[in-house]
Scaffold this active site. Structure first.
Site, PDB file in Angstrom:
ATOM      1  N   GLU A  43     150.814 102.484 160.302  1.00  0.00           N
ATOM      2  CA  GLU A  43     152.022 101.819 159.814  1.00  0.00           C
ATOM      3  C   GLU A  43     151.929 101.695 158.296  1.00  0.00           C
ATOM      4  O   GLU A  43     151.019 101.042 157.785  1.00  0.00           O
ATOM      5  CB  GLU A  43     152.141 100.421 160.443  1.00  0.00           C
ATOM      6  CG  GLU A  43     153.236  99.558 159.834  1.00  0.00           C
ATOM      7  CD  GLU A  43     153.097  98.095 160.184  1.00  0.00           C
ATOM      8  OE1 GLU A  43     153.616  97.251 159.428  1.00  0.00           O
ATOM      9  OE2 GLU A  43     152.459  97.779 161.216  1.00  0.00           O
ATOM     10  N   LYS A 130     155.521  92.087 167.962  1.00  0.00           N
ATOM     11  CA  LYS A 130     154.371  91.859 167.086  1.00  0.00           C
ATOM     12  C   LYS A 130     154.195  90.352 166.918  1.00  0.00           C
ATOM     13  O   LYS A 130     155.035  89.688 166.321  1.00  0.00           O
ATOM     14  CB  LYS A 130     154.624  92.517 165.723  1.00  0.00           C
ATOM     15  CG  LYS A 130     153.506  92.295 164.721  1.00  0.00           C
ATOM     16  CD  LYS A 130     153.835  92.906 163.366  1.00  0.00           C
ATOM     17  CE  LYS A 130     154.796  92.046 162.570  1.00  0.00           C
ATOM     18  NZ  LYS A 130     154.932  92.510 161.158  1.00  0.00           N
TER      19      LYS A 130
END
Length: 217
Positions: A43, A130
């Site tokens: 990411e 998340k």
């Protein structure tokens, strides 16, 4: 989540390396070092200088599944998807961002913390949630409590995740874990210490696998 799989929320099974740099653009050697250590999911946060360029380059790299982090607006989402991001990660739940991603067929991992926020993110269409910043609220103990009533929600603990946390998160059924500075630190990047990055990646990947083995035992 293996690097060959394109749906993080449905198939995450490992470490998501978070590249968050303040002063330098991501060197392509970062991706190579992580991959050599067994971490293929990366990411790149949008505030990182040159983030979109890195996403564009790394998305063409065999074995790498690269996404964009800190996606907060529709403009962010459009730019990241155009650059080739295979998934988006947000710090909060933004329905408009989810809508753009849904139209493009791109998975989104929305940031949330409380049980209410986690459930709302899931109901709004997040592929996975998340849980951030997980270490600030108790780490594995907090996540274990949250999972009791929300055991159908795919969770990705992020924020202060260290090597010692990985096995616990794998054992309790998390879909993966986001790891930032403990894996790719600014100091290692500035010193071009790619062997150290590879060693850290290997240690994190091994810790995750160990947790999965214990879960299945």
């Amino acid at each position: 989540m293996s690097a060959e799989q394109g749906n993080p929320g449905a198939t995450v099974s490992g470490v998501v390396a978070i590249i968050r740099l303040r002063e330098s653009e991501p060197d392509d050697a970062i991706a190579a070092a992580l991959l050599d250590g067994g971490v293929g999911v990366m990411e790149v946060t949008l505030p990182t200088p040159g983030a979109l360029g890195a996403i564009r380059r790394w998305s063409a790299h065999p074995g790498v599944l690269v996404g964009a982090g800190t996606v907060r607006t529709v403009t962010d989402a459009d730019a990241a998807i155009a650059a080739g991001a295979r998934f988006l990660v947000t710090p909060t739940t933004v329905p408009d961002v989810l809508g753009v991603a849904r139209a493009a067929g791109v998975p989104v991992m929305c940031g949330a913390l409380t049980p209410t926020e986690i459930d709302l993110a899931w109901r709004h269409g997040a592929t996975a949630v998340k849980v951030f910043p997980v270490s600030a609220v108790g780490g594995a103990a907090y996540l274990r409590a949250v999972r009791e009533p929300l055991d159908d929600v795919p969770l990705l603990p992020t924020g202060g995740v260290g090597l010692a946390d990985l096995a616990s998160y794998a054992r309790m059924g998390c879909v993966g874990a986001g790891v930032g500075g403990a894996l790719v630190s600014a100091d290692l990047v500035a010193g071009r210490r790619w062997t150290a990055v590879t060693e850290r990646a290997g240690a994190f990947a091994s810790a995750w696998r160990e947790g999965l083995v214990r879960r299945d035992a």
